[in-house]
Design a protein around this motif. Sequence first.
Motif, PDB file in Angstrom:
ATOM      1  N   UNK A 115       0.839  -1.195   0.000  1.00  0.00           N
ATOM      2  CA  UNK A 115       0.000   0.000   0.000  1.00  0.00           C
ATOM      3  C   UNK A 115       0.879   1.252   0.000  1.00  0.00           C
ATOM      4  N   UNK A 116       1.898   1.239   0.842  1.00  0.00           N
ATOM      5  CA  UNK A 116       2.809   2.379   0.924  1.00  0.00           C
ATOM      6  C   UNK A 116       3.483   2.638  -0.416  1.00  0.00           C
ATOM      7  N   UNK A 117       3.918   1.559  -1.077  1.00  0.00           N
ATOM      8  CA  UNK A 117       4.587   1.702  -2.372  1.00  0.00           C
ATOM      9  C   UNK A 117       3.625   2.244  -3.424  1.00  0.00           C
ATOM     10  N   UNK A 118       2.374   1.762  -3.403  1.00  0.00           N
ATOM     11  CA  UNK A 118       1.396   2.204  -4.397  1.00  0.00           C
ATOM     12  C   UNK A 118       1.100   3.692  -4.248  1.00  0.00           C
ATOM     13  N   UNK A 119       0.934   4.155  -3.020  1.00  0.00           N
ATOM     14  CA  UNK A 119       0.637   5.566  -2.796  1.00  0.00           C
ATOM     15  C   UNK A 119       1.808   6.434  -3.245  1.00  0.00           C
ATOM     16  N   UNK A 120       3.022   5.989  -2.938  1.00  0.00           N
ATOM     17  CA  UNK A 120       4.205   6.737  -3.354  1.00  0.00           C
ATOM     18  C   UNK A 120       4.265   6.854  -4.880  1.00  0.00           C
ATOM     19  N   UNK A 121       3.924   5.777  -5.581  1.00  0.00           N
ATOM     20  CA  UNK A 121       3.943   5.812  -7.045  1.00  0.00           C
ATOM     21  C   UNK A 121       2.860   6.737  -7.596  1.00  0.00           C
ATOM     22  N   UNK A 122       1.677   6.707  -6.986  1.00  0.00           N
ATOM     23  CA  UNK A 122       0.592   7.572  -7.452  1.00  0.00           C
ATOM     24  C   UNK A 122       0.928   9.046  -7.239  1.00  0.00           C
ATOM     25  N   UNK A 123       1.785   9.325  -6.271  1.00  0.00           N
ATOM     26  CA  UNK A 123       2.215  10.704  -6.036  1.00  0.00           C
ATOM     27  C   UNK A 123       3.322  11.117  -6.999  1.00  0.00           C
ATOM     28  N   UNK A 124       4.337  10.267  -7.128  1.00  0.00           N
ATOM     29  CA  UNK A 124       5.559  10.680  -7.819  1.00  0.00           C
ATOM     30  C   UNK A 124       5.617  10.291  -9.292  1.00  0.00           C
ATOM     31  N   UNK A 125       4.856   9.286  -9.683  1.00  0.00           N
ATOM     32  CA  UNK A 125       4.952   8.798 -11.054  1.00  0.00           C
ATOM     33  C   UNK A 125       3.721   9.161 -11.870  1.00  0.00           C
ATOM     34  N   UNK A 126       3.150  10.310 -11.550  1.00  0.00           N
ATOM     35  CA  UNK A 126       2.010  10.856 -12.281  1.00  0.00           C
ATOM     36  C   UNK A 126       2.375  12.267 -12.728  1.00  0.00           C
ATOM     37  N   UNK A 127       2.072  12.593 -13.953  1.00  0.00           N
ATOM     38  CA  UNK A 127       2.380  13.914 -14.494  1.00  0.00           C
ATOM     39  C   UNK A 127       1.310  14.911 -14.055  1.00  0.00           C
ATOM     40  N   UNK A 128       1.420  15.399 -12.823  1.00  0.00           N
ATOM     41  CA  UNK A 128       0.428  16.319 -12.278  1.00  0.00           C
ATOM     42  C   UNK A 128       0.516  17.704 -12.922  1.00  0.00           C
ATOM     43  N   UNK A 129       1.664  18.055 -13.458  1.00  0.00           N
ATOM     44  CA  UNK A 129       1.824  19.385 -14.042  1.00  0.00           C
ATOM     45  C   UNK A 129       1.852  20.452 -12.961  1.00  0.00           C
ATOM     46  N   UNK A 130       1.484  21.665 -13.337  1.00  0.00           N
ATOM     47  CA  UNK A 130       1.473  22.779 -12.383  1.00  0.00           C
ATOM     48  C   UNK A 130       0.121  22.820 -11.669  1.00  0.00           C
ATOM     49  N   UNK A 131       0.138  22.663 -10.351  1.00  0.00           N
ATOM     50  CA  UNK A 131      -1.085  22.694  -9.551  1.00  0.00           C
ATOM     51  C   UNK A 131      -0.930  23.670  -8.387  1.00  0.00           C
ATOM     52  N   UNK A 132      -2.011  24.376  -8.095  1.00  0.00           N
ATOM     53  CA  UNK A 132      -2.035  25.191  -6.880  1.00  0.00           C
ATOM     54  C   UNK A 132      -2.284  24.323  -5.660  1.00  0.00           C
ATOM     55  N   UNK A 133      -3.098  23.278  -5.849  1.00  0.00           N
ATOM     56  CA  UNK A 133      -3.431  22.415  -4.716  1.00  0.00           C
ATOM     57  C   UNK A 133      -3.738  21.008  -5.204  1.00  0.00           C
ATOM     58  N   UNK A 134      -3.187  20.032  -4.501  1.00  0.00           N
ATOM     59  CA  UNK A 134      -3.493  18.626  -4.744  1.00  0.00           C
ATOM     60  C   UNK A 134      -4.277  18.119  -3.539  1.00  0.00           C
ATOM     61  N   UNK A 135      -5.532  17.777  -3.766  1.00  0.00           N
ATOM     62  CA  UNK A 135      -6.399  17.264  -2.702  1.00  0.00           C
ATOM     63  C   UNK A 135      -6.235  15.751  -2.646  1.00  0.00           C
ATOM     64  N   UNK A 136      -5.884  15.233  -1.478  1.00  0.00           N
ATOM     65  CA  UNK A 136      -5.657  13.799  -1.310  1.00  0.00           C
ATOM     66  C   UNK A 136      -6.770  13.185  -0.480  1.00  0.00           C
ATOM     67  N   UNK A 137      -7.552  12.326  -1.093  1.00  0.00           N
ATOM     68  CA  UNK A 137      -8.629  11.617  -0.412  1.00  0.00           C
ATOM     69  C   UNK A 137      -8.033  10.381   0.253  1.00  0.00           C
ATOM     70  N   UNK A 138      -7.791  10.461   1.562  1.00  0.00           N
ATOM     71  CA  UNK A 138      -7.171   9.358   2.285  1.00  0.00           C
ATOM     72  C   UNK A 138      -8.210   8.324   2.709  1.00  0.00           C
ATOM     73  N   UNK A 139      -7.790   7.077   2.908  1.00  0.00           N
ATOM     74  CA  UNK A 139      -8.723   6.093   3.466  1.00  0.00           C
ATOM     75  C   UNK A 139      -9.014   6.426   4.920  1.00  0.00           C
ATOM     76  N   UNK A 140     -10.080   5.879   5.486  1.00  0.00           N
ATOM     77  CA  UNK A 140     -10.370   6.151   6.900  1.00  0.00           C
ATOM     78  C   UNK A 140      -9.339   5.502   7.813  1.00  0.00           C
ATOM     79  N   UNK A 141      -9.207   6.053   9.007  1.00  0.00           N
ATOM     80  CA  UNK A 141      -8.316   5.456   9.997  1.00  0.00           C
ATOM     81  C   UNK A 141      -6.987   6.179  10.122  1.00  0.00           C
TER      82      UNK A 141
END
Length: 371
Positions: free
Chosen positions: A204-230
């Motif tokens: 899970x930790x590896x997947x989240x890291x990849x979704x953050x770093x290996x995605x071409x987000x481009x220029x953003x003012x804000x990245x909203x992260x919908x976390x799982x509960x807990x």
Amino acid sequence: MAKITEAEIRSVLSTITSPEGGNIIERGMVQGLVVRDGHVGFSIEVDPAQGEKLEPMRKAAESAVTNLPGVLSVTAVLTAHKGPGATAPAQRAAATPTQRPGSGKALVPGVKHIVAIASGKGGVGKSTTATNLALAFTTLGLKVGLLDADIYGPSQPRLMGLSGRPESRDGKTLEPKQSFGVKVMSMGFLIEEDTPMIWRGPMVMSAITQLLREVNWGELDILVCDLPPGTGDAQLTMAQSVPLSGAVIVSTPQDIALLDAKKGLNMFRKVDVPVLGLIENMSYFSCPNCGHRTDIFAHGGAQREAARFGVDFLGEIPLDIKIRETSDDGRPIVASEPTSPHSLAYGEIARKIWAKLDATPQRAAPRIVLQ
């Protein structure tokens, strides 16, 4: 099966030699060690210029731990650490929010602020809140991204009316999908909707890291992260991997939900992430026929807890069938009915959050060692 301990893992890792002399334990290179039910994860901090050359060292460390009795799986990753030219403390405080101090490497290039939307428990409408807040930020003229970090139960594809696998122009970096002017990435794009994710913590930790770093987000003012509960692996990964500008806690008003919301609030404080405030979702129900108001889950609990813990109360969102219907249909209410009272409520909360971010110095990533 014998239960593996952190001490045993550190002992075997002390046999792995550092290229600069000594072993990786005594040089403090092993960070973020996690041991859960026989599954082990850790990072080895290295000079970014030496990253590729040190892959054999990483493999040796992973192999050494794998051979220990009681170990079921091992995930070891190389991460960049500060080099000889590290900045002074005052300079580090002014680092951009997407850069680890002294690493010289952006964690999420181009993203100014990263905000986690969290809850202590499921079923409080956190994902719906995250979606509508992301859309509300676009009404402020901001460039917005939405990361679905709930690996086990990704909701954003359905909420944002998106489907299909993301494209990759270079075979390495994924292109986020777009809906209503928001860039979106989710594990839900990579698996079938009814496929369960039977993954242990390190995966899970590896997947989240990849979704953050290996995605071409481009220029953003804000990245909203919908976390799982807990308060588990996903939350700790976010806090450790990126410099969160803050966290927003979503709760319903009743005592049982607020008990878990308080745990989430305290967790972010312990890992040095600012809590931007609390939102009371499903705050009340107003009959669409007669207008009679009923506090189904009580009312005002989140506001009282916010005052008790010294954080801002950001606002309340009612329990309303329109919010549910538009969410299920993939056309969130802020996009489909932008002038409705509910959309205006989300908009006011978004304005409060952005005002706090705009007035806050940009943060450098915290350093966390799990015990």
